[in-house]
Design an enzyme around this catalytic site. Structure first.
Site, PDB file in Angstrom:
ATOM      1  N   ARG A   2       0.867  -1.187   0.000  1.00 24.71           N
ATOM      2  CA  ARG A   2       0.000   0.000   0.000  1.00 24.71           C
ATOM      3  C   ARG A   2       0.900   1.233   0.000  1.00 24.71           C
ATOM      4  O   ARG A   2       1.354   1.694   1.035  1.00 24.71           O
ATOM      5  CB  ARG A   2      -0.906  -0.009   1.223  1.00 24.71           C
ATOM      6  CG  ARG A   2      -1.753   1.249   1.404  1.00 24.71           C
ATOM      7  CD  ARG A   2      -2.827   1.401   0.365  1.00 24.71           C
ATOM      8  NE  ARG A   2      -3.791   0.310   0.408  1.00 24.71           N
ATOM      9  CZ  ARG A   2      -4.760   0.153  -0.495  1.00 24.71           C
ATOM     10  NH1 ARG A   2      -4.865   1.012  -1.508  1.00 24.71           N
ATOM     11  NH2 ARG A   2      -5.595  -0.875  -0.398  1.00 24.71           N
ATOM     12  N   HIS A  31       1.149   2.801 -10.346  1.00 29.74           N
ATOM     13  CA  HIS A  31       0.216   3.312  -9.334  1.00 29.74           C
ATOM     14  C   HIS A  31       0.975   4.183  -8.317  1.00 29.74           C
ATOM     15  O   HIS A  31       1.089   3.844  -7.136  1.00 29.74           O
ATOM     16  CB  HIS A  31      -0.440   2.113  -8.645  1.00 29.74           C
ATOM     17  CG  HIS A  31      -1.686   2.421  -7.882  1.00 29.74           C
ATOM     18  ND1 HIS A  31      -1.810   3.489  -7.017  1.00 29.74           N
ATOM     19  CD2 HIS A  31      -2.883   1.787  -7.849  1.00 29.74           C
ATOM     20  CE1 HIS A  31      -3.016   3.484  -6.483  1.00 29.74           C
ATOM     21  NE2 HIS A  31      -3.686   2.461  -6.971  1.00 29.74           N
ATOM     22  N   ASP A  77     -11.479   9.407  -7.634  1.00 31.09           N
ATOM     23  CA  ASP A  77     -11.002   8.251  -8.385  1.00 31.09           C
ATOM     24  C   ASP A  77     -11.397   8.471  -9.844  1.00 31.09           C
ATOM     25  O   ASP A  77     -12.520   8.168 -10.241  1.00 31.09           O
ATOM     26  CB  ASP A  77     -11.609   6.963  -7.825  1.00 31.09           C
ATOM     27  CG  ASP A  77     -10.935   5.708  -8.374  1.00 31.09           C
ATOM     28  OD1 ASP A  77     -10.066   5.837  -9.255  1.00 31.09           O
ATOM     29  OD2 ASP A  77     -11.290   4.600  -7.914  1.00 31.09           O
ATOM     30  N   GLN A  90      -7.541  -8.175  -8.214  1.00 28.87           N
ATOM     31  CA  GLN A  90      -7.505  -6.753  -8.554  1.00 28.87           C
ATOM     32  C   GLN A  90      -6.092  -6.316  -8.924  1.00 28.87           C
ATOM     33  O   GLN A  90      -5.134  -6.628  -8.233  1.00 28.87           O
ATOM     34  CB  GLN A  90      -8.023  -5.918  -7.383  1.00 28.87           C
ATOM     35  CG  GLN A  90      -7.867  -4.418  -7.617  1.00 28.87           C
ATOM     36  CD  GLN A  90      -8.813  -3.576  -6.810  1.00 28.87           C
ATOM     37  OE1 GLN A  90     -10.006  -3.836  -6.784  1.00 28.87           O
ATOM     38  NE2 GLN A  90      -8.294  -2.561  -6.142  1.00 28.87           N
ATOM     39  N   GLU A 105      -1.214   8.425 -11.543  1.00 30.48           N
ATOM     40  CA  GLU A 105      -0.863   7.108 -12.039  1.00 30.48           C
ATOM     41  C   GLU A 105      -0.864   7.090 -13.567  1.00 30.48           C
ATOM     42  O   GLU A 105      -1.914   7.211 -14.188  1.00 30.48           O
ATOM     43  CB  GLU A 105      -1.842   6.075 -11.496  1.00 30.48           C
ATOM     44  CG  GLU A 105      -2.105   6.214  -9.991  1.00 30.48           C
ATOM     45  CD  GLU A 105      -3.302   5.410  -9.517  1.00 30.48           C
ATOM     46  OE1 GLU A 105      -3.643   4.393 -10.166  1.00 30.48           O
ATOM     47  OE2 GLU A 105      -3.908   5.795  -8.493  1.00 30.48           O
TER      48      GLU A 105
END
Length: 315
Positions: free
Chosen positions: A78, A185, A229, A102, A291
């Protein structure tokens, strides 16, 4: 004693190479670190080839990593720069990747360290490039079963005095075509999300994943005032910088090469509270994800084809 008129004389100073970047592997062979002569550094986990640290010469960290991030290979990290491949998010309607977890398997696979290359110029211009490899031969059995294609990937991480570059080349080494997505990311560390503006996305179309995936057009600079997002396709193209400014001062500039999309993400209060490995829970105030990727639609690779994409983050 015989006089020797042609006796060689010693040099006043012995010339030597200028200071070179230092590259080291950890004792447990889990991570690679590189330090430039001027003090800038990076650290890359072989698990996921995840960049988990990028510091300037004063030792200031430029990437955000959760205090609860797992760095032992038990789950995706993370924070830092996790590598997304061959699917962004989940794709239940895309047969080839519908069974994958994912963001695919690149960020949860162990990559091989292929080696380094360094510049031979003076310390002020020194750079170091670290190369990492992953292929269908080195995937674990579960990933091979879920995505039975033959491929190879080389991921390069390049550190200079004022920038960090990441680039990937994915080659279809098999005899059947496949489709894929790729994304870096990147979690950038900032001081105060309420003071942040993102420019370079003006007049750009984006998919708002917080608002039922509606397609919208950006008006003016992007500011973060709640959960964000969004998948942008910048109107100016990959070479136009996406700039993160804080309190009116530019702090990061992201330029892409052959990656048409940019995801802007911040979980804000409620989302961060619900993410188990997000800590501290108010850490969203100190990070913004910019990203670079190719994730709106799919890139089709015929046998022998290669997908290449890169980003350069300057400070």
């Amino acid at each position: 004693m015989v006089d020797r008129p042609n006796k060689p004389t010693a040099l006043a100073t012995t010339p030597g190479l200028p200071p070179q970047p230092q590259v080291n592997t950890s004792h447990d062979n889990s991570r690679i670190t590189a330090v430039l002569p001027t003090g800038e550094s990076i650290e890359v986990l072989l698990y996921g080839a995840t960049v988990i640290s990028w510091k300037d010469r004063a030792g200031n960290e430029k990437l955000w990593v959760s205090e609860a991030a797992k760095l032992d290979g038990t789950k995706a990290v993370r924070g830092g720069i996790p590598l997304v491949f061959p699917v962004f998010g989940t794709a239940p309607d895309h047969a080839a990747t519908s069974q994958l977890p994912q963001h695919g398997f690149a960020r949860t696979s162990r990559w091989e360290f292929l080696g380094k290359s360094t510049s031979e110029s003076g310390p002020a211009d020194a750079s170091v490039k670290l190369d990492f490899g992953l292929s269908s031969n080195t995937l674990d059995d579960e990933a091979k079963k879920l995505w039975p294609y033959t491929f190879s990937a080389i991921y390069s991480v390049t550190l200079t005095a004022d920038s960090l570059g990441t680039g990937i080349v994915v080659t279809n080494d098999g005899d059947k075509p496949f489709e894929c997505q790729v994304l870096m990311h990147t979690y950038l560390r900032i001081k105060d999300i309420t003071q942040v503006q993102v420019t370079g996305l003006e007049d750009s179309e984006y998919v708002d994943k917080v608002d039922a995936a509606q397609v919208k057009t950006q008006s003016g600079a992007v500011t973060i005032t709640g959960e964000t997002d969004r998948v942008y396709t910048p109107a100016q193209g990959p070479a136009e910088p996406v700039v993160v400014s804080e309190a009116g001062e530019a702090v990061y500039s992201v330029v892409r090469d052959n990656l048409k999309d940019v995801v802007v993400w911040n979980p804000w209060t409620e989302k961060a509270a619900g993410i188990a490995d997000f800590a501290p829970k108010d850490g969203f105030k100190n990070m913004i994800c910019i990203e670079a990727g190719a994730v709106r639609g799919w890139t089709a690779l015929e046998p022998g084809d290669a997908l290449e994409g890169a980003q350069t983050i300057s400070i």
